[in-house]
Design an enzyme around this catalytic site. Structure first.
Site, short mmCIF file in Angstrom:
data_model
loop_
_atom_site.label_atom_id
_atom_site.label_comp_id
_atom_site.label_asym_id
_atom_site.label_seq_id
_atom_site.Cartn_x
_atom_site.Cartn_y
_atom_site.Cartn_z
N ASP A 22 -6.22 -0.66 -0.17
CA ASP A 22 -6.69 0.56 0.48
C ASP A 22 -8.15 0.40 0.91
O ASP A 22 -9.02 0.01 0.11
CB ASP A 22 -6.56 1.74 -0.49
N TRP A 34 0.83 -1.20 0.00
CA TRP A 34 0.00 0.00 0.00
C TRP A 34 0.86 1.25 0.00
O TRP A 34 0.67 2.17 -0.81
CB TRP A 34 -0.92 0.01 1.23
N TYR A 71 1.26 4.02 -3.01
CA TYR A 71 0.82 5.39 -2.70
C TYR A 71 1.93 6.39 -3.03
O TYR A 71 1.68 7.43 -3.65
CB TYR A 71 0.43 5.47 -1.23
#
Length: 293
Positions: A250, A230, A234
């Protein structure tokens, strides 16, 4: 100094401003009216800048350095960073055409034709934000970031009377590599990750720069202790500007899919569903986040 930076196509400024407002770090950023303002430090010069809608398809950018003349190099850096942070080079019409073949995304694209993917002013700052945001709410992460800036950031050399809320510049990798970050009120494992990211950037100043591909960029980040899929995606999306990055685990994306299709997928199922959105999975993600509130 004032510059007008052009962009093409629609621009949902309220969506961009809302995203930044919810994540504004006290002392570092301010959102007021139609404007976003922040402090910065580049090449040893600190200053402030503000961004608001300009005439036509342009953003109005105003910035100043604390008591020093602005060099052409610094001006060029500011322009590059603003264009990246506010996604000014996106070809939204092309992206919408290619995503509109998916029935799930069609109504989202129609309702928000000017939605862009917010970028980041600085890669290190974004990486620290991303780690702070692991497994806690957006507001919780912003509160931690505000304490970090107050304790480890540097006071702004010369304040801007137009933006009295801007008091500090973000902490440097050197400051955070050796700081006791657990004292901010977080698990020691996360504090170690923050210090590790800072030290890794000191060891390799190009660590957070865009690589030859999304896979290369993500793999480099995954080698850092405490950085999972994640966080890596990101950072790749918002700083490296890899527009096919997709943080499939997410919670906001999973919840948005549950609302839109009536069933909540797991991360693996969402990743498979997102194959249809390549090479613009990052824009699909932004539309899903917006749809999920």
């Amino acid at each position: 100094m004032r510059l007008l930076l052009p962009y093409a196509g629609p621009y949902d400024w309220q969506a961009m401003l809302g995203f930044l407002a919810r994540r504004a770090i006290a002392g570092l950023e301010v959102v007021q009216g139609e404007a976003y303002a922040r402090s910065f430090e580049l090449d040893g010069q600190s200053g402030t800048l503000s961004v608001r809608p300009g005439p036509g398809e342009q953003l109005d950018v105003r910035f100043q350095s604390a008591g020093q003349d602005l060099s052409p190099q610094l001006i060029g850096q500011v322009v590059m960073r603003v264009r990246r942070q506010f996604d000014l080079d996106a070809d939204l019409q092309r992206i919408a055409r290619e995503l509109a073949g998916d029935e799930l995304l069609q109504p989202l694209l129609r309702s928000r034709p000017g939605l862009r993917v917010p970028g980041a002013w600085d890669g290190f700052e974004l990486a620290i934000r991303a780690v702070l945001g692991q497994q806690i709410t957006v507001q919780g992460a912003i509160d931690l970031a505000g304490r970090l800036v107050a304790l480890h950031g540097r006071p702004l050399a010369c304040g801007d009377p137009l933006w009295p809320g801007l008091s500090h510049v973000f902490a440097t990798p050197t400051a955070l590599a050796s700081a006791d970050l657990a004292a901010l009120g977080m698990p020691r494992s996360r504090a170690r990750t923050l210090s590790g990211v800072a030290q890794a950037l000191l060891d390799d100043p190009l660590l957070l720069e865009p690589k030859g591909s999304l896979q290369q960029g993500v793999q480099g980040l995954l080698q850092l202790s405490g950085i999972g899929d994640w966080t890596a995606h990101y950072i790749a999306l918002r700083h490296m500007r890899e527009m096919d990055a997709f943080p499939a685990a997410d919670v906001g994306l999973l919840n948005a899919m549950a609302t839109l299709q009536g069933q909540r997928p797991n991360a693996r199922q969402l990743l498979a569903r997102a194959e249809a959105w390549r090479p613009w999975r990052g824009y699909a993600a932004q539309h899903l986040w917006a749809a999920g509130g």
